[in-house]
Enzyme design. Sequence first.
Site, PDB file in Angstrom:
ATOM      1  N   CYS A 122       0.807  -1.229   0.000  1.00  0.00           N
ATOM      2  CA  CYS A 122       0.000   0.000   0.000  1.00  0.00           C
ATOM      3  C   CYS A 122       0.837   1.275   0.000  1.00  0.00           C
ATOM      4  O   CYS A 122       0.300   2.363  -0.211  1.00  0.00           O
ATOM      5  CB  CYS A 122      -0.958  -0.016   1.187  1.00  0.00           C
ATOM      6  SG  CYS A 122      -2.110  -1.388   1.096  1.00  0.00           S
ATOM      7  N   HIS A 262      -3.454   7.141   2.140  1.00  0.00           N
ATOM      8  CA  HIS A 262      -3.807   5.808   1.653  1.00  0.00           C
ATOM      9  C   HIS A 262      -5.148   5.423   2.269  1.00  0.00           C
ATOM     10  O   HIS A 262      -5.391   5.658   3.455  1.00  0.00           O
ATOM     11  CB  HIS A 262      -2.726   4.802   2.048  1.00  0.00           C
ATOM     12  CG  HIS A 262      -3.150   3.387   1.824  1.00  0.00           C
ATOM     13  ND1 HIS A 262      -3.584   2.939   0.597  1.00  0.00           N
ATOM     14  CD2 HIS A 262      -3.233   2.324   2.667  1.00  0.00           C
ATOM     15  CE1 HIS A 262      -3.912   1.666   0.702  1.00  0.00           C
ATOM     16  NE2 HIS A 262      -3.715   1.263   1.944  1.00  0.00           N
ATOM     17  N   ASN A 292     -10.086  -0.437  -0.415  1.00  0.00           N
ATOM     18  CA  ASN A 292      -8.624  -0.335  -0.424  1.00  0.00           C
ATOM     19  C   ASN A 292      -8.100  -0.916  -1.740  1.00  0.00           C
ATOM     20  O   ASN A 292      -8.144  -2.130  -1.948  1.00  0.00           O
ATOM     21  CB  ASN A 292      -8.070  -1.111   0.774  1.00  0.00           C
ATOM     22  CG  ASN A 292      -6.554  -1.020   0.879  1.00  0.00           C
ATOM     23  OD1 ASN A 292      -5.883  -0.538  -0.030  1.00  0.00           O
ATOM     24  ND2 ASN A 292      -6.010  -1.497   1.990  1.00  0.00           N
TER      25      ASN A 292
HETATM   26  O1  UT7 Z   1      -3.739  -1.181   3.496  1.00  0.00           O
HETATM   27  C1  UT7 Z   1      -2.702  -1.843   4.137  1.00  0.00           C
HETATM   28  C2  UT7 Z   1      -2.779  -1.666   5.577  1.00  0.00           C
HETATM   29  N1  UT7 Z   1      -3.961  -2.293   6.112  1.00  0.00           N
HETATM   30  C3  UT7 Z   1      -4.643  -1.644   7.044  1.00  0.00           C
HETATM   31  O2  UT7 Z   1      -4.323  -0.543   7.381  1.00  0.00           O
HETATM   32  C4  UT7 Z   1      -5.787  -2.391   7.719  1.00  0.00           C
HETATM   33  C5  UT7 Z   1      -5.701  -2.187   9.218  1.00  0.00           C
HETATM   34  N2  UT7 Z   1      -6.717  -2.892   9.948  1.00  0.00           N
HETATM   35  C6  UT7 Z   1      -8.036  -2.572   9.890  1.00  0.00           C
HETATM   36  O3  UT7 Z   1      -8.432  -1.729   9.127  1.00  0.00           O
HETATM   37  C7  UT7 Z   1      -8.996  -3.245  10.842  1.00  0.00           C
HETATM   38  O4  UT7 Z   1      -8.252  -3.992  11.780  1.00  0.00           O
HETATM   39  C8  UT7 Z   1     -10.020  -4.181  10.150  1.00  0.00           C
HETATM   40  C9  UT7 Z   1     -11.020  -3.368   9.363  1.00  0.00           C
HETATM   41  C10 UT7 Z   1      -9.309  -5.170   9.233  1.00  0.00           C
HETATM   42  C11 UT7 Z   1     -10.805  -4.969  11.202  1.00  0.00           C
HETATM   43  O5  UT7 Z   1     -11.432  -4.058  12.113  1.00  0.00           O
HETATM   44  P1  UT7 Z   1     -11.266  -4.255  13.689  1.00  0.00           P
HETATM   45  O6  UT7 Z   1     -12.044  -3.209  14.341  1.00  0.00           O
HETATM   46  O7  UT7 Z   1      -9.799  -4.310  13.981  1.00  0.00           O
HETATM   47  O8  UT7 Z   1     -11.951  -5.647  13.918  1.00  0.00           O
HETATM   48  P2  UT7 Z   1     -11.321  -6.984  14.540  1.00  0.00           P
HETATM   49  O9  UT7 Z   1     -10.396  -7.633  13.580  1.00  0.00           O
HETATM   50  O10 UT7 Z   1     -10.833  -6.683  15.913  1.00  0.00           O
HETATM   51  O11 UT7 Z   1     -12.626  -7.883  14.688  1.00  0.00           O
HETATM   52  C12 UT7 Z   1     -13.666  -7.551  15.614  1.00  0.00           C
HETATM   53  C13 UT7 Z   1     -14.761  -8.576  15.485  1.00  0.00           C
HETATM   54  C14 UT7 Z   1     -14.257 -10.015  15.532  1.00  0.00           C
HETATM   55  O12 UT7 Z   1     -15.228 -10.781  16.211  1.00  0.00           O
HETATM   56  P3  UT7 Z   1     -15.023 -11.250  17.719  1.00  0.00           P
HETATM   57  O13 UT7 Z   1     -13.749 -12.046  17.724  1.00  0.00           O
HETATM   58  O14 UT7 Z   1     -14.887  -9.984  18.519  1.00  0.00           O
HETATM   59  O15 UT7 Z   1     -16.245 -12.033  18.040  1.00  0.00           O
HETATM   60  C15 UT7 Z   1     -14.211 -10.426  14.094  1.00  0.00           C
HETATM   61  O16 UT7 Z   1     -14.359 -11.818  13.934  1.00  0.00           O
HETATM   62  O17 UT7 Z   1     -15.393  -8.437  14.209  1.00  0.00           O
HETATM   63  C16 UT7 Z   1     -15.410  -9.704  13.549  1.00  0.00           C
HETATM   64  N3  UT7 Z   1     -15.313  -9.463  12.119  1.00  0.00           N
HETATM   65  C17 UT7 Z   1     -16.392  -9.213  11.354  1.00  0.00           C
HETATM   66  N4  UT7 Z   1     -17.709  -9.138  11.651  1.00  0.00           N
HETATM   67  C18 UT7 Z   1     -18.562  -8.857  10.652  1.00  0.00           C
HETATM   68  C19 UT7 Z   1     -14.209  -9.408  11.341  1.00  0.00           C
HETATM   69  N5  UT7 Z   1     -14.553  -9.153  10.077  1.00  0.00           N
HETATM   70  C20 UT7 Z   1     -15.904  -9.020  10.061  1.00  0.00           C
HETATM   71  C21 UT7 Z   1     -16.828  -8.733   9.063  1.00  0.00           C
HETATM   72  N6  UT7 Z   1     -18.131  -8.660   9.388  1.00  0.00           N
HETATM   73  N7  UT7 Z   1     -16.460  -8.517   7.775  1.00  0.00           N
END
Ligand code: UT7
Length: 354
Positions: A122, A262, A292
């Site tokens: 990215c 980004h 993204n």
């Molecule tokens: O571009 C290159 C660099 N990349 C980035 O900058 C991405 C950086 N990371 C992020 O943007 C975020 O971490 C994400 C958008 C990928 C995820 O958001 P988050 O707030 O960090 O969520 P999480 O991974 O902590 O997940 C929270 C909960 C989990 O459930 P439990 O374990 O709390 O029950 C996940 O399983 O949300 C669940 N989850 C979803 N639920 C519904 C993960 N993906 C989804 C989904 N829909 N698509």
Amino acid sequence: MTSVTMSPDIHAAITAVGHYLPETRLTNQDLMKLVDTTDEWIKSRTGIEERRILTGEKKGVSYMAAHAAQEILDKRGIQADEIDVIIVATVTADMSFPATACLVQAEIGATNAWGFDLSAACTGFLFALNTGAGIIESGRASKVLVIGSDKMSSITDYTDRKTCVLFGDAAAGVLLEPDANNNGIIDSELRMDGHGWEALCMLGGGSLHPATHDTVDQKMHYIQQDGQTVFKVAVKGMADVAVEIMERNHLTSDDIRFLVPHQANQRIIDAVARRMKLDPDRIMLNISRYGNTTAATIPLCLHDWELDLNEGDNLVLAAFGGGFTWGATYLRWAYDSVEAKHSDPSLIDAQQVL
Ligand code: UT7
């Protein structure tokens, strides 16, 4: 040595912007039919509402990159044989080799160009932009095409809700030319830390894990991401370098026309803008429409906001990506948007859309 202070005499300036967006849209509602997710979760956690997907046989990243390159040539009113160098930032090249840049060169007919691909996920466009700027400042070239192009759908597992909601396909890029009017790329702070590689990678298909039935069965040809780890380092990394660039160049938030971040997550962008003390109207934000698109996000923003830019506007570009790689670049815009409007009637006025 991470800081890049450019020659005060000749800067490399962006003189045209082009893009390519596939027509097919993949909405949050579409994804709700594929994985256990909701529109509300995706929008509140990422800011994304839909993304574009490149469909059709024999269409890889070079197809999109060549379209973006052609738009740049048309808008600048130059012929392909005037291009000296083509740099394509991508992690989804058509093939391992030859470089996508070769395919773009052949497609647009840039008969006098050399070039190469650059892989920095990215942050790819930012690294490619600075590489191109260095070539211009050295005097070895006067027209460098820098394209960010990624077909993320080709490495996305549409059964994995943690990653499939995030990514889209697109290409966008710029032409760099020498500028003696104190516009162009002024300063950059570029970084990487390979210790973080496992948090965001695609394991299969390289020399470490060549493609086998086993690598396919283990889904090693898809993006893997530890989202929370990347989120935390991305916020800090992008904000640190953006603020460093501001301080080093004695820029206050009032001096900055736009942050061009980004587009990985709106929450990351908002946090970076807060550290920079920027109001929301100074942030280019189009993640809701495209998701993204990896190396394409920053030039896609420049394309969408081109009509709002005028000569002398101060922009800070900032990115974070796999590797880890990250950086910020300070540049002064080199032309008035009204000229671009006349030469490209298809340009969207981003302010009207938002
Ligand atoms: O571009 C290159 C660099 N990349 C980035 O900058 C991405 C950086 N990371 C992020 O943007 C975020 O971490 C994400 C958008 C990928 C995820 O958001 P988050 O707030 O960090 O969520 P999480 O991974 O902590 O997940 C929270 C909960 C989990 O459930 P439990 O374990 O709390 O029950 C996940 O399983 O949300 C669940 N989850 C979803 N639920 C519904 C993960 N993906 C989804 C989904 N829909 N698509």
